[in-house]
Design a protein around this motif. Structure first.
Motif, mmCIF file in Angstrom:
data_model
loop_
_atom_site.group_PDB
_atom_site.id
_atom_site.type_symbol
_atom_site.label_atom_id
_atom_site.label_comp_id
_atom_site.label_asym_id
_atom_site.label_seq_id
_atom_site.Cartn_x
_atom_site.Cartn_y
_atom_site.Cartn_z
ATOM 1 N N TYR A 9 2.985 56.243 -22.944
ATOM 2 C CA TYR A 9 3.331 54.712 -23.238
ATOM 3 C C TYR A 9 4.841 54.704 -23.289
ATOM 4 C CZ TYR A 9 5.140 51.033 -25.895
ATOM 5 O OH TYR A 9 5.910 50.087 -26.493
ATOM 6 N N ARG A 10 5.281 55.691 -23.828
ATOM 7 C CA ARG A 10 6.857 55.696 -24.221
ATOM 8 C C ARG A 10 7.714 55.839 -22.498
ATOM 9 N NH1 ARG A 10 10.638 57.376 -28.094
ATOM 10 N NH2 ARG A 10 12.689 57.096 -27.094
ATOM 11 N N ARG A 11 7.221 56.756 -21.817
ATOM 12 C CA ARG A 11 7.726 56.709 -20.628
ATOM 13 C C ARG A 11 7.856 55.422 -19.844
ATOM 14 N NH1 ARG A 11 5.644 62.239 -20.755
ATOM 15 N NH2 ARG A 11 3.885 61.340 -19.728
ATOM 16 N N ARG A 12 6.628 54.888 -19.563
ATOM 17 C CA ARG A 12 6.175 53.728 -18.959
ATOM 18 C C ARG A 12 7.126 52.511 -19.843
ATOM 19 N NH1 ARG A 12 1.593 53.191 -20.242
ATOM 20 N NH2 ARG A 12 1.698 51.223 -21.469
ATOM 21 N N ALA A 13 6.966 52.259 -20.921
ATOM 22 C CA ALA A 13 7.469 51.089 -21.585
ATOM 23 C C ALA A 13 8.937 51.065 -21.557
ATOM 24 C CB ALA A 13 7.030 51.281 -23.117
ATOM 25 N N GLU A 14 9.627 52.354 -21.621
ATOM 26 C CA GLU A 14 11.150 52.196 -21.775
ATOM 27 C C GLU A 14 11.465 51.811 -20.409
ATOM 28 O OE1 GLU A 14 14.566 55.636 -22.366
ATOM 29 O OE2 GLU A 14 12.716 55.590 -23.829
ATOM 30 N N ALA A 15 10.963 52.205 -19.249
ATOM 31 C CA ALA A 15 11.422 51.772 -17.932
ATOM 32 C C ALA A 15 10.950 50.232 -17.660
ATOM 33 C CB ALA A 15 10.630 52.671 -16.992
ATOM 34 N N GLU A 16 9.947 49.884 -18.212
ATOM 35 C CA GLU A 16 9.451 48.479 -17.916
ATOM 36 C C GLU A 16 10.399 47.705 -18.795
ATOM 37 O OE1 GLU A 16 5.400 48.204 -19.034
ATOM 38 O OE2 GLU A 16 4.973 49.160 -17.237
ATOM 39 N N TYR A 17 10.784 47.889 -20.183
ATOM 40 C CA TYR A 17 11.669 47.242 -21.058
ATOM 41 C C TYR A 17 12.956 46.984 -20.313
ATOM 42 C CZ TYR A 17 14.657 46.242 -25.216
ATOM 43 O OH TYR A 17 15.354 45.789 -26.226
ATOM 44 N N ALA A 18 13.446 48.122 -19.781
ATOM 45 C CA ALA A 18 14.965 48.270 -18.784
ATOM 46 C C ALA A 18 14.762 47.315 -17.726
ATOM 47 C CB ALA A 18 15.236 49.555 -18.568
ATOM 48 N N GLN A 19 13.594 47.245 -16.966
ATOM 49 C CA GLN A 19 13.687 46.523 -15.865
ATOM 50 C C GLN A 19 13.368 44.996 -16.426
ATOM 51 O OE1 GLN A 19 13.711 47.475 -12.626
ATOM 52 N NE2 GLN A 19 14.059 45.287 -12.558
ATOM 53 N N PRO A 28 22.880 44.403 -16.290
ATOM 54 C CA PRO A 28 22.680 45.179 -14.972
ATOM 55 C C PRO A 28 21.680 46.331 -15.508
ATOM 56 C CG PRO A 28 25.003 44.957 -15.125
ATOM 57 C CD PRO A 28 24.477 44.434 -16.291
ATOM 58 N N LEU A 29 21.008 46.739 -14.360
ATOM 59 C CA LEU A 29 20.033 47.570 -14.780
ATOM 60 C C LEU A 29 20.560 48.968 -15.382
ATOM 61 C CD1 LEU A 29 17.128 48.609 -14.693
ATOM 62 C CD2 LEU A 29 17.114 49.327 -12.196
ATOM 63 N N PRO A 30 21.710 49.505 -14.713
ATOM 64 C CA PRO A 30 22.060 50.693 -15.416
ATOM 65 C C PRO A 30 22.350 50.742 -16.864
ATOM 66 C CG PRO A 30 23.089 50.567 -13.568
ATOM 67 C CD PRO A 30 22.375 49.074 -13.638
ATOM 68 N N GLU A 31 22.720 49.622 -17.472
ATOM 69 C CA GLU A 31 23.163 49.123 -18.835
ATOM 70 C C GLU A 31 21.800 49.046 -19.506
ATOM 71 O OE1 GLU A 31 24.891 47.966 -16.224
ATOM 72 O OE2 GLU A 31 27.129 48.136 -16.843
ATOM 73 N N ALA A 32 21.072 48.280 -18.878
ATOM 74 C CA ALA A 32 19.801 48.003 -19.281
ATOM 75 C C ALA A 32 18.776 49.388 -19.557
ATOM 76 C CB ALA A 32 18.834 47.263 -18.611
ATOM 77 N N GLN A 33 18.835 50.200 -18.768
ATOM 78 C CA GLN A 33 18.226 51.552 -18.936
ATOM 79 C C GLN A 33 18.682 52.203 -20.035
ATOM 80 O OE1 GLN A 33 19.004 52.687 -14.958
ATOM 81 N NE2 GLN A 33 16.811 52.438 -14.430
ATOM 82 N N GLU A 34 19.934 52.078 -20.331
ATOM 83 C CA GLU A 34 20.837 52.870 -21.587
ATOM 84 C C GLU A 34 20.304 52.048 -22.663
ATOM 85 O OE1 GLU A 34 22.750 55.723 -23.714
ATOM 86 O OE2 GLU A 34 22.120 55.616 -21.779
#
Length: 150
Positions: A9-19, A28-34
């Motif tokens: 869940y954590r791997r998938r959710a963190e990426a989906e939240y950033a997107q 922007p996506l790089p800041e959203a990922q952080e």
């Protein structure tokens, strides 16, 4: 939720939240990922064992159909819950599972004496917004922006 399910869940959710943050136009996506990485580390520093947080995997029989993450916090007027994440497997959406999960969460919250349940939803997520409104959730704040360039 088991430890193995949490890691998935954590791997998938963190990426989906950033997107979702990026898709909302907030950053922007790089800041959203952080931001997503920092938010998950801050909110769930001990994973499933983080005090005040409860994460469930939702089943229909033996089939995993979704998940729910609630945070419980005592305030001066009683116990409050906040739904940080709620998900129905994509191929099962629009089949009543979302409503059933929300109703089950409300039952658990009532049993615990929770006085209110809050949540946040991205503006572009019209399906989720419609479900929450149908279930009696009220808008408490609106954040708006205007794009100046395409």
């Amino acid at each position: 939720m088991t430890d193995q399910q949490y890691l998935r869940y954590r791997r998938r959710a963190e990426a989906e939240y950033a997107q979702n943050i990026a898709d909302s136009g907030s950053m922007p996506l790089p800041e959203a990922q952080e931001k997503a990485r920092e938010d998950y580390e801050r909110l769930l520093p001990d994973g499933l064992a983080t005090e005040g947080h409860r994460l469930w995997t939702v089943y229909d029989g033996d089939d995993e159909v979704g998940m729910l993450w609630l945070h419980l916090e005592q305030k001066s007027d009683g116990l409050h819950a906040f739904g940080y994440d709620f998900e129905v497997r994509e191929d099962l959406r629009r089949k009543g599972y979302g409503r059933a999960i929300m109703q089950a969460a409300e039952r658990v919250c009532r049993e615990l004496g929770v006085v209110s349940v809050g949540l946040s939803v991205f503006g572009f997520n019209l399906g989720a917004r419609a479900l929450y409104e149908q279930m009696g959730y009220e808008v408490t704040a609106i954040k708006m922006r205007k794009r100046l360039q395409p």
